[in-house]
Every structure is written in structure tokens, then in C-alpha cells.
Write an enzyme that holds these catalytic residues in place. Structure first.
Site, PDB file in Angstrom:
ATOM      1  N   CYS A   1      -5.953   1.721   5.788  1.00 24.36           N
ATOM      2  CA  CYS A   1      -6.563   0.467   6.221  1.00 24.36           C
ATOM      3  C   CYS A   1      -6.144   0.157   7.661  1.00 24.36           C
ATOM      4  O   CYS A   1      -5.061   0.538   8.113  1.00 24.36           O
ATOM      5  CB  CYS A   1      -6.170  -0.674   5.291  1.00 24.36           C
TER       6      CYS A   1
ATOM      7  N   CYS B   1      -2.037  -0.532   7.586  1.00 24.61           N
ATOM      8  CA  CYS B   1      -1.194   0.655   7.427  1.00 24.61           C
ATOM      9  C   CYS B   1      -1.171   1.492   8.708  1.00 24.61           C
ATOM     10  O   CYS B   1      -0.220   2.247   8.939  1.00 24.61           O
ATOM     11  CB  CYS B   1      -1.692   1.497   6.255  1.00 24.61           C
TER      12      CYS B   1
ATOM     13  N   HIS C   1       0.830  -1.201   0.000  1.00 26.63           N
ATOM     14  CA  HIS C   1       0.000   0.000   0.000  1.00 26.63           C
ATOM     15  C   HIS C   1       0.867   1.254   0.000  1.00 26.63           C
ATOM     16  O   HIS C   1       2.060   1.213   0.350  1.00 26.63           O
ATOM     17  CB  HIS C   1      -0.930   0.003   1.215  1.00 26.63           C
TER      18      HIS C   1
ATOM     19  N   GLU D   1       0.939   3.945   1.931  1.00 29.21           N
ATOM     20  CA  GLU D   1       1.462   4.404   3.216  1.00 29.21           C
ATOM     21  C   GLU D   1       2.715   3.613   3.600  1.00 29.21           C
ATOM     22  O   GLU D   1       3.691   4.181   4.106  1.00 29.21           O
ATOM     23  CB  GLU D   1       0.395   4.251   4.309  1.00 29.21           C
TER      24      GLU D   1
END
Length: 354
Positions: A76, A85, A52, A54
């Protein structure tokens, strides 16, 4: 201060835009980390959806303590294929998290706020920045359907077929079409269109060669010719043929060419179309570009299944060399007031919300 926040949010959206249509079932998210009024790191959801944004931005040997994070979608907060994250955001001691959209996925929606509150991390929603960006993701989650956009080329006198040459628009429009296709994970067309144009419907431009949107073909009676160009590269990208035919010989031919043949009901009602696009959704496709003739496209228009139409218009009239029909006349109803600023020489490109 609000202006600066929107500026950094736009930077994050620019990153997300780069991977739009290339992150599989996950949304493309952009992330920017700011400290002392300077961007110190950034990230975007990787190809096929992981890692992801982040994680990519924060998984670096930098001092992130008391930094501000700008992220296009609520981080998330659940364990899936990767840790949430929110974990790395906490561990890196981020001070403020500014996000632009709440996640419609109930697995994670609202959880980050509770987690950050216990760690005294300020968590604030910034509205009014590219609110349309996640329209496809919201539709995916709400209705289990992919977003449908469409692309069409016409002459200045509204002809959609050039009887003298297959091309209507110029080379610049062709290149922009390749760029447009790269933002989708599937291109849908019909056997009639592909038979007539011998179309590949891919991204033939340097730097995007490996970005191959899957090809989805509606061929109700398996009338596809056997010497078409797309069959030569069917082993290099996923190609699906949706048919109502039970002709075993023809089905075997296309399967031997590495095409996946999927049986569907004849497309007579809106439910038939919805079932088709639900099947496509289950195949993992989230953003679909329709490139077909006006008969199929007009069906989608009438059923209100198309989100936006990208209309390429040539500056030339075809006159007797063009073919006009009742479906082309339907296009005259659209207001051409949203012209996209792109250099197409004499051609023009309009984005029409449907």
C-alpha cells in the site's frame, strides 16, 4: 533465479494462507525478507487487518539494507489508519521488491512503482504463483460482494440426509470441516437446516476455539426454534438473522438473545440475493462459507453465486437409510476430478469449481 523467486513467493503465500478469513476487510498478505539467500524476517497481515505484513516483517532491529522483499500483494502507498508500507520499505533500504498481484484498489494501485522508482528500488511483478489466491479480494473490490464457497456432505450413493443418524461422514471429515470454516469470516445457513441439525457451525478444535466465524441465518418467517444450541453462545460471536417477518414478539426474543435481526425482501430473484449479500458485505464480511440444505444451495448454484464447492463424500452407501431428492441428483453433473489430498480414512474430499 526465477525458481528461487517463486520459492520465496510461495513461502509468503503460506504465511498469508494462515490468516485467510481472519483479517477483516483487509486482504491477508504474506511477506518474506531475504538477504544473502537466507530468510531473515517475515510477516503476515495481523488479525483484523492491522498491522500490515510488510510493517511486521520490517519493524525489527535488523540490518535490512540491500535485502529482497517478497510480498503477495502490491504494497500500500496511501495513508489510512496506518502509514503506507512503502514508507518503511524505503526507510529500511530494501533493494528489490517482488510482488505477485496488483492491488485492485485504485487508492493504491500503481503508486508503489512510482515511489520506488524515485528511490531506485527495483519493483517487479512475479506471475504464475497461486494466481487464484486473491479471488475473494478482487470480487470484494469489483462488485462489493463477499466470495461465496459452499460445503456439503453426501454418501457414496449421493444421499445428503441420513435418516438413521445426522452424520454422513466420519470424524476426520468433521475436523477438516472445522479447519475449513476457520478460513472464512462468516458461515451462512438456513433456519430449516439449523432447526433440523441443531447446528453450532463453529470451529470446535483446539487452537481455533477463538476463531469464531460469524453466523448468518436466513429465516424468512422467523421459524427458528427457541431452544437451539447456537443461541447459548450468541453473546460470544456475532449472530445475524435475516428475515422478512415483522413479528415483533419473535424479533424481540432473538434480539434479547444478542442476535442482530435484519429485515430483507423475500428471496425471489437474483437481485434479492445480490441485495442480501451486499448487506452482508457492508457488515464487513468478505469470505462466506455456505452450509445449508440443498434447496437453498441449489438456488445459489442456479444463480451462479457460488465460487467453489467442497464436497465431502463418504465411502458408505446409505440405501434405505438415506434421503435423495431432485437437488441431490443435480450433484451428479459435477466432475469429481479434483480430489484434495488429505487423510480422511475412507472419506474423500473434492473441490469443485462452479
Amino acid at each position: 533465479m526465477t525458481t528461487n523467486r517463486k520459492f520465496y513467493s510461495n513461502l509468503a503465500f503460506n504465511l498469508a494462507e494462515n490468516h485467510l478469513g481472519r483479517t477483516g476487510v483487509n486482504p491477508s498478505v504474506g511477506c518474506v525478507v531475504v538477504k544473502n539467500n537466507s530468510v531473515i524476517s517475515s510477516g503476515v497481515t495481523d488479525i483484523n487487518g492491522r498491522p500490515h505484513a510488510e510493517y511486521i516483517a520490517l519493524n525489527k532491529n535488523l540490518n535490512f539494507k540491500d535485502s529482497d522483499m517478497y510480498v503477495t500483494l502490491e504494497p500500500c502507498a496511501h495513508y489510512g489508519f496506518t502509514p503506507p508500507c512503502t514508507d518503511i520499505i524505503k526507510n529500511k533500504k530494501i533493494k528489490n521488491v517482488f510482488y505477485n498481484n496488483k492491488d485492485p484498489d485504485l487508492i493504491t494501485r500503481g503508486k508503489a512503482k512510482k515511489i520506488f522508482k524515485t528511490k531506485k528500488i527495483n519493483f517487479r511483478l512475479i506471475k504464475g504463483v497461486r494466481d487464484y489466491f486473491y479471488k475473494s479480494y478482487f470480487l470484494n473490490k469489483r462488485k462489493n460482494l463477499p466470495l461465496l464457497d459452499a460445503k456439503l456432505a453426501i454418501s457414496k450413493d449421493y444421499n445428503s440426509i441420513n435418516l438413521k443418524s445426522k452424520r454422513i461422514t466420519n470424524n476426520r471429515s468433521k475436523i477438516v470441516t472445522f479447519l475449513l470454516r476457520s478460513k472464512y469470516d462468516g458461515i451462512i445457513s438456513t433456519a430449516k437446516t439449523i432447526n433440523e441439525d441443531n447446528a453450532l457451525l463453529n470451529c470446535r478444535i483446539k487452537g481455533l476455539n477463538n476463531n469464531k466465524p460469524d453466523l448468518l441465518i436466513i429465516d424468512r418467517n422467523l421459524n427458528l426454534k427457541k431452544n437451539l444450541k447456537f443461541l447459548k453462545i450468541a453473546n460470544k460471536r456475532k449472530t445475524y438473522i435475516f428475515t422478512s417477518s415483522k413479528n415483533i414478539k419473535k424479533i424481540s426474543f432473538f434480539k434479547n438473545k444478542k442476535c442482530k435481526v435484519i429485515h430483507i425482501n423475500k428471496l425471489k430473484s437474483k437481485n434479492d440475493f445480490l441485495n442480501l449479500f451486499n448487506i452482508i458485505f457492508k457488515l464487513g464480511k468478505r469470505r462466506i462459507l455456505v452450509e445449508s440444505g440443498l434447496i437453498f444451495l441449489n438456488q445459489l448454484f442456479k444463480l451462479k453465486l457460488v465460487n467453489e464447492l467442497y464436497l465431502f463424500m463418504s465411502n458408505k452407501k446409505l440405501g434405505n437409510n438415506g434421503l435423495n431428492n431432485i437437488y441431490t441428483n443435480y450433484l451428479r453433473k459435477f466432475r469429481l476430478n479434483n480430489k484434495i489430498r488429505v487423510n480422511l480414512n475412507d472419506d474423500k474430499l473434492y473441490k469443485i469449481k462452479l
